[in-house]
Scaffold this active site. Structure first.
Site, PDB file in Angstrom:
ATOM      1  N   ARG A   1       0.839  -1.208   0.000  1.00 40.90           N
ATOM      2  CA  ARG A   1       0.000   0.000   0.000  1.00 40.90           C
ATOM      3  C   ARG A   1       0.870   1.253   0.000  1.00 40.90           C
ATOM      4  NH1 ARG A   1      -4.654   0.121   4.462  1.00 40.90           N
ATOM      5  NH2 ARG A   1      -2.940   0.727   5.814  1.00 40.90           N
TER       6      ARG A   1
ATOM      7  N   LYS B   1      -2.560   6.491   1.484  1.00 40.20           N
ATOM      8  CA  LYS B   1      -2.383   6.943   2.864  1.00 40.20           C
ATOM      9  C   LYS B   1      -1.381   8.096   2.862  1.00 40.20           C
ATOM     10  CE  LYS B   1      -2.421   4.692   7.342  1.00 40.20           C
ATOM     11  NZ  LYS B   1      -3.681   5.260   7.830  1.00 40.20           N
TER      12      LYS B   1
ATOM     13  N   GLU C   1     -16.305   5.995   3.848  1.00 40.43           N
ATOM     14  CA  GLU C   1     -15.650   5.453   5.044  1.00 40.43           C
ATOM     15  C   GLU C   1     -15.640   6.533   6.112  1.00 40.43           C
ATOM     16  OE1 GLU C   1     -11.462   4.576   4.741  1.00 40.43           O
ATOM     17  OE2 GLU C   1     -11.183   5.970   3.102  1.00 40.43           O
TER      18      GLU C   1
HETATM   19  C1  LIG Z   1      -8.816   6.440   5.965  1.00 43.33           C
HETATM   20  C2  LIG Z   1      -8.553   5.099   6.530  1.00 43.33           C
HETATM   21  N1  LIG Z   1      -9.373   4.088   6.181  1.00 43.33           N
HETATM   22  C3  LIG Z   1      -9.206   2.838   6.670  1.00 43.33           C
HETATM   23  C4  LIG Z   1      -8.189   2.540   7.547  1.00 43.33           C
HETATM   24  C5  LIG Z   1      -8.011   1.148   8.070  1.00 43.33           C
HETATM   25  O1  LIG Z   1      -6.972   0.520   7.391  1.00 43.33           O
HETATM   26  P1  LIG Z   1      -6.159  -0.695   8.042  1.00 43.33           P
HETATM   27  O2  LIG Z   1      -7.138  -1.779   8.300  1.00 43.33           O
HETATM   28  O3  LIG Z   1      -5.176  -1.071   6.986  1.00 43.33           O
HETATM   29  O4  LIG Z   1      -5.553  -0.162   9.286  1.00 43.33           O
HETATM   30  C6  LIG Z   1      -7.306   3.558   7.937  1.00 43.33           C
HETATM   31  C7  LIG Z   1      -6.207   3.272   8.885  1.00 43.33           C
HETATM   32  O5  LIG Z   1      -5.146   2.931   8.450  1.00 43.33           O
HETATM   33  C8  LIG Z   1      -7.489   4.860   7.419  1.00 43.33           C
HETATM   34  O6  LIG Z   1      -6.666   5.853   7.772  1.00 43.33           O
END
Ligand SMILES: Cc1ncc(COP(=O)(O)O)c(C=O)c1O
Length: 341
Positions: free
Chosen positions: A82, A184, A220
């Site tokens: 990612r 991210k 989300e």
């Molecule tokens: C915007 C966002 N969505 C979803 C997630 C959840 O992702 P993960 O399960 O990889 O931690 C995160 C945290 O990392 C996030 O910052």
């Protein structure tokens, strides 16, 4: 190895300096060998690309102690992949995936005394990140970058038991249709700060963001993907090109299908459908699943039948199964658990 004298159960989610951090520098088109260092401070030019134009991406993951005493991380290869996607979108050089995992392993090993013991509910949060470090004044990508990994012990997410949360439909947008919502990047979080402060002022725990183009579909929250359970026990998660592909959510969908034999669906979810779901949860590294009891849309309340006291039964099963896999009580799919020591 002797653990640090920390009150693990009462740790919050804040920065606690640990002993070592990993640093690698990118210059003249290549990454150096990288090393663990002691200094937690960074000295950079006043005009560094990250300071002027926010050229920075990051990851979030955790190390923890399993029942049999190993220190492990969960699917770090997916965080590495990612971060490659994030870096490419911001015109940054890619930090090789195998080196990413190696840097995480080295940093956790070097800070093993801060990995909370099994059963404490606490974890060692791991923050890999990279940023443009040379002076940039015209708007363009930097030429030099730094990749770093630091760790910080964090307390149990659910202190004093799981409590379903109340979220509100945000009036702000999180991600543009062809923007950076799927990566991210620090910039996504900078612009979410006003929205979350506003939500908290109004008495809500989190924001539900809708798609910016039509404001009809569920996206989300600021830090987690949605997972819904239908009244006939199907697992539904929003499909969108503008949400971050959560590693926890992808793992839970796999667990739902292959461990619990549930039907799973990744598809567009219209806000109008939300009232018809039986359960709702937020998926992310921090909590695994945080149950949602209520969604408020400008005064109009949607209360899930699972209520405000405990997780709904299916979300509870998903939570128990994935945390069981993570802690070593339930056999993990091949490659999910990376043993550090
Ligand atoms: C915007 C966002 N969505 C979803 C997630 C959840 O992702 P993960 O399960 O990889 O931690 C995160 C945290 O990392 C996030 O910052």
């Amino acid at each position: 190895m002797e653990k640090k004298n920390i009150d693990w159960a009462n740790l919050g989610f804040g920065y606690v300096q640990t002993d070592k951090r990993y640093v690698s520098n990118y210059k003249d088109g290549k990454w150096d060998d990288g090393a663990l260092i002691d200094d937690p401070n960074i000295v950079m030019n006043e005009c560094a690309g990250v300071l002027q134009y926010a050229q920075t991406v990051f990851e979030g993951m955790k190390a923890y102690t399993t029942e049999d005493g190993h220190i492990v991380t969960f699917r770090p290869d997916l965080n590495a992949a990612r971060m490659v996607d994030s870096a490419k979108r911001l015109e940054m050089p890619v930090f090789p995936e195998d080196r990413f995992v190696d840097a995480v392993v080295q940093t956790v090993k070097a800070n093993a005394a801060y990995v909370p013991p099994y059963g404490s509910g606490a974890t060692l949060y791991i923050r890999p990140y990279m940023f443009g470090i040379n002076p940039v004044i015209g708007v363009k990508p930097a030429d030099e970058y730094q990749f770093r990994v630091f760790t910080t012990p964090v307390g149990p997410y659910f202190k004093g038991g799981v409590k379903p949360i109340t979220i509100c439909v945000s009036d702000f947008d999180r991600a543009a249709p062809h923007g950076t919502g799927h990566i991210k990047a620090g910039l996504n979080y900078a612009m979410s700060l006003h929205a979350i402060v506003t939500a908290h002022k109004n008495g809500f725990d989190e924001n539900m963001y809708l798609d910016s183009a039509t404001r009809t579909k569920v996206e989300e929250t600021g830090g987690a993907n949605f997972l819904f359970v239908t009244k006939d026990n199907k697992i539904v998660t929003p499909k969108s090109k503008t949400i971050l592909p959560s590693i926890t959510r992808r793992s839970l969908m796999y667990v739902a299908e292959h461990y619990l034999g549930l039907e799973v669906e990744e598809r567009e979810v219209y806000f109008d459908e939300v009232k018809d779901f039986a359960e709702c949860g937020l998926c992310g590294t921090a909590a695994v699943i945080s149950p949602v009891g209520k969604v408020v849309n400008h005064g109009e309340e949607i209360c899930f039948p699972s209520g405000m006291e405990k997780m709904g039964p299916t979300i509870q099963k998903l939570y128990d199964t994935l945390t069981g896999i993570q802690m070593g009580h339930i056999e993990a799919p091949e490659g999910w658990i990376k043993v550090i020591e």
